[in-house]
Design a protein around this motif. Structure first.
Motif, PDB file in Angstrom:
ATOM      1  N   LEU A 243       1.004  -1.315   0.390  1.00 27.20           N
ATOM      2  CA  LEU A 243       0.317   0.179   0.291  1.00 27.20           C
ATOM      3  C   LEU A 243       0.928   1.450   0.654  1.00 27.20           C
ATOM      4  O   LEU A 243       1.708   1.288   0.666  1.00 27.20           O
ATOM      5  N   VAL A 244       0.579   2.303  -0.738  1.00 24.26           N
ATOM      6  CA  VAL A 244       1.231   3.217  -1.079  1.00 24.26           C
ATOM      7  C   VAL A 244      -0.027   4.065  -0.671  1.00 24.26           C
ATOM      8  O   VAL A 244      -0.968   4.627  -1.468  1.00 24.26           O
ATOM      9  N   LEU A 245       0.520   4.881   0.249  1.00 26.93           N
ATOM     10  CA  LEU A 245      -0.027   5.974   0.962  1.00 26.93           C
ATOM     11  C   LEU A 245       0.294   7.746   1.195  1.00 26.93           C
ATOM     12  O   LEU A 245       1.541   7.964   1.119  1.00 26.93           O
ATOM     13  N   ASP A 246      -0.546   8.513   0.053  1.00 30.47           N
ATOM     14  CA  ASP A 246      -0.312   9.197  -0.417  1.00 30.47           C
ATOM     15  C   ASP A 246      -0.637  10.884  -0.061  1.00 30.47           C
ATOM     16  O   ASP A 246      -1.384  10.817  -0.965  1.00 30.47           O
ATOM     17  N   PRO A 247      -0.323  10.975   0.795  1.00 29.15           N
ATOM     18  CA  PRO A 247      -1.027  12.733   1.030  1.00 29.15           C
ATOM     19  C   PRO A 247      -1.063  13.927   0.389  1.00 29.15           C
ATOM     20  O   PRO A 247      -1.095  14.983   0.371  1.00 29.15           O
ATOM     21  N   LEU A 248       0.485  13.287  -0.130  1.00 22.95           N
ATOM     22  CA  LEU A 248       0.607  14.644  -1.446  1.00 22.95           C
ATOM     23  C   LEU A 248      -0.879  14.218  -2.526  1.00 22.95           C
ATOM     24  O   LEU A 248      -0.552  15.090  -3.547  1.00 22.95           O
TER      25      LEU A 248
ATOM     26  N   ARG B  47       1.706  -7.513 -10.561  1.00 20.13           N
ATOM     27  CA  ARG B  47       1.293  -7.990 -11.691  1.00 20.13           C
ATOM     28  C   ARG B  47      -0.865  -6.450 -11.842  1.00 20.13           C
ATOM     29  O   ARG B  47      -0.348  -6.426 -12.369  1.00 20.13           O
ATOM     30  N   GLY B  48      -1.380  -6.253 -10.638  1.00 24.05           N
ATOM     31  CA  GLY B  48      -2.423  -5.405 -10.138  1.00 24.05           C
ATOM     32  C   GLY B  48      -2.392  -4.581  -9.265  1.00 24.05           C
ATOM     33  O   GLY B  48      -1.215  -4.050  -8.324  1.00 24.05           O
ATOM     34  N   ARG B  49      -3.041  -3.534  -9.575  1.00 26.10           N
ATOM     35  CA  ARG B  49      -2.563  -2.117  -9.149  1.00 26.10           C
ATOM     36  C   ARG B  49      -3.473  -1.316  -8.925  1.00 26.10           C
ATOM     37  O   ARG B  49      -4.277  -0.886 -10.729  1.00 26.10           O
ATOM     38  N   ASP B  50      -4.379  -0.592  -7.579  1.00 19.40           N
ATOM     39  CA  ASP B  50      -5.568   0.047  -7.883  1.00 19.40           C
ATOM     40  C   ASP B  50      -5.080   1.766  -7.356  1.00 19.40           C
ATOM     41  O   ASP B  50      -4.457   1.686  -6.238  1.00 19.40           O
ATOM     42  N   VAL B  51      -5.646   2.637  -8.156  1.00 20.90           N
ATOM     43  CA  VAL B  51      -5.602   4.292  -7.200  1.00 20.90           C
ATOM     44  C   VAL B  51      -6.933   4.569  -6.858  1.00 20.90           C
ATOM     45  O   VAL B  51      -7.592   4.583  -7.260  1.00 20.90           O
ATOM     46  N   ILE B  52      -6.686   4.178  -5.242  1.00 23.24           N
ATOM     47  CA  ILE B  52      -7.625   4.776  -4.673  1.00 23.24           C
ATOM     48  C   ILE B  52      -8.038   6.354  -3.959  1.00 23.24           C
ATOM     49  O   ILE B  52      -7.419   6.380  -3.227  1.00 23.24           O
ATOM     50  N   PRO B  53      -8.863   7.404  -4.136  1.00 28.57           N
ATOM     51  CA  PRO B  53      -8.986   8.395  -3.718  1.00 28.57           C
ATOM     52  C   PRO B  53      -9.136   8.425  -2.551  1.00 28.57           C
ATOM     53  O   PRO B  53      -9.914   7.777  -1.865  1.00 28.57           O
TER      54      PRO B  53
END
Length: 190
Positions: A132-137, A153-159
């Protein structure tokens, strides 16, 4: 690098951390990297830790800021790593990377490339099921799963906002993202 060489390097890293309180020290691609820790970074770690800790099966534990050597040129100190509780109980400053089941990193301005490009390759190569990459930026979470030798192989970006459920080998883990801190400069850019 020999075992004594690695021990010497650990000793040097420990001295650097003592000299620079408020900084995290890692070895990334053969370079010693020292990054300042910002309040949003720490607050994100604390909130995610609290959420995960209550959901983990008893056989698993959370660690933060301890070393995980991957090879002679890469030793990461994940913001949050889930390892067997039995290993965590040893209270060591370094653990084998193969113990990690889930890992989370919080992005800082200095760590963008490492968190998004370098670490996923290494974490996936060791079979770490979820990253998990948590990105406050950018006010989002990137979930990565299905590890392979060259990356995930799997990747999702969730606001940030809705709850995020990670269907991991540890069970379903839910993170409340609506209360995660967002850098005020990110709000102006988004």
């Amino acid at each position: 690098m020999t075992v004594s060489g690695i021990d010497r390097l650990h000793s040097q890293l420990g001295k650097l951390e003592d000299m620079f309180p408020g900084y995290v020290t890692e070895i990334v691609e053969g370079s010693i990297v020292v990054n300042p820790v910002r309040p949003f970074h720490g607050k994100t770690i604390q909130r995610v830790w609290a959420l995960l800790e209550t959901q983990l099966p008893p056989a698993w534990a959370l660690v933060s800021g301890v070393a995980f050597p991957f090879d002679d040129a890469n030793e990461f100190c994940p913001d949050i790593a889930v390892i067997p509780a039995e290993a965590e109980a040893e209270n060591r400053s370094a653990y084998p990377a193969d113990l990690i089941e889930l890992v989370a990193e919080v992005v800082s301005p200095e760590s963008v490339r490492r968190d998004y490009e370098v670490k996923p390759r290494w974490y996936a190569s060791r079979g770490i099921a979820d990253y998990l990459v948590l990105d406050p930026l950018k006010s989002h979470v990137v979930t990565m799963w299905n590890p392979a030798s060259d990356g995930y192989r799997g990747r999702d970006v969730i606001p940030y906002g809705p709850d995020l459920t990670v269907d991991s080998p540890l069970g379903k883990l839910t993170l409340t993202t609506g209360r995660l801190p967002v850098d005020p400069k990110a709000r102006a850019v988004s």
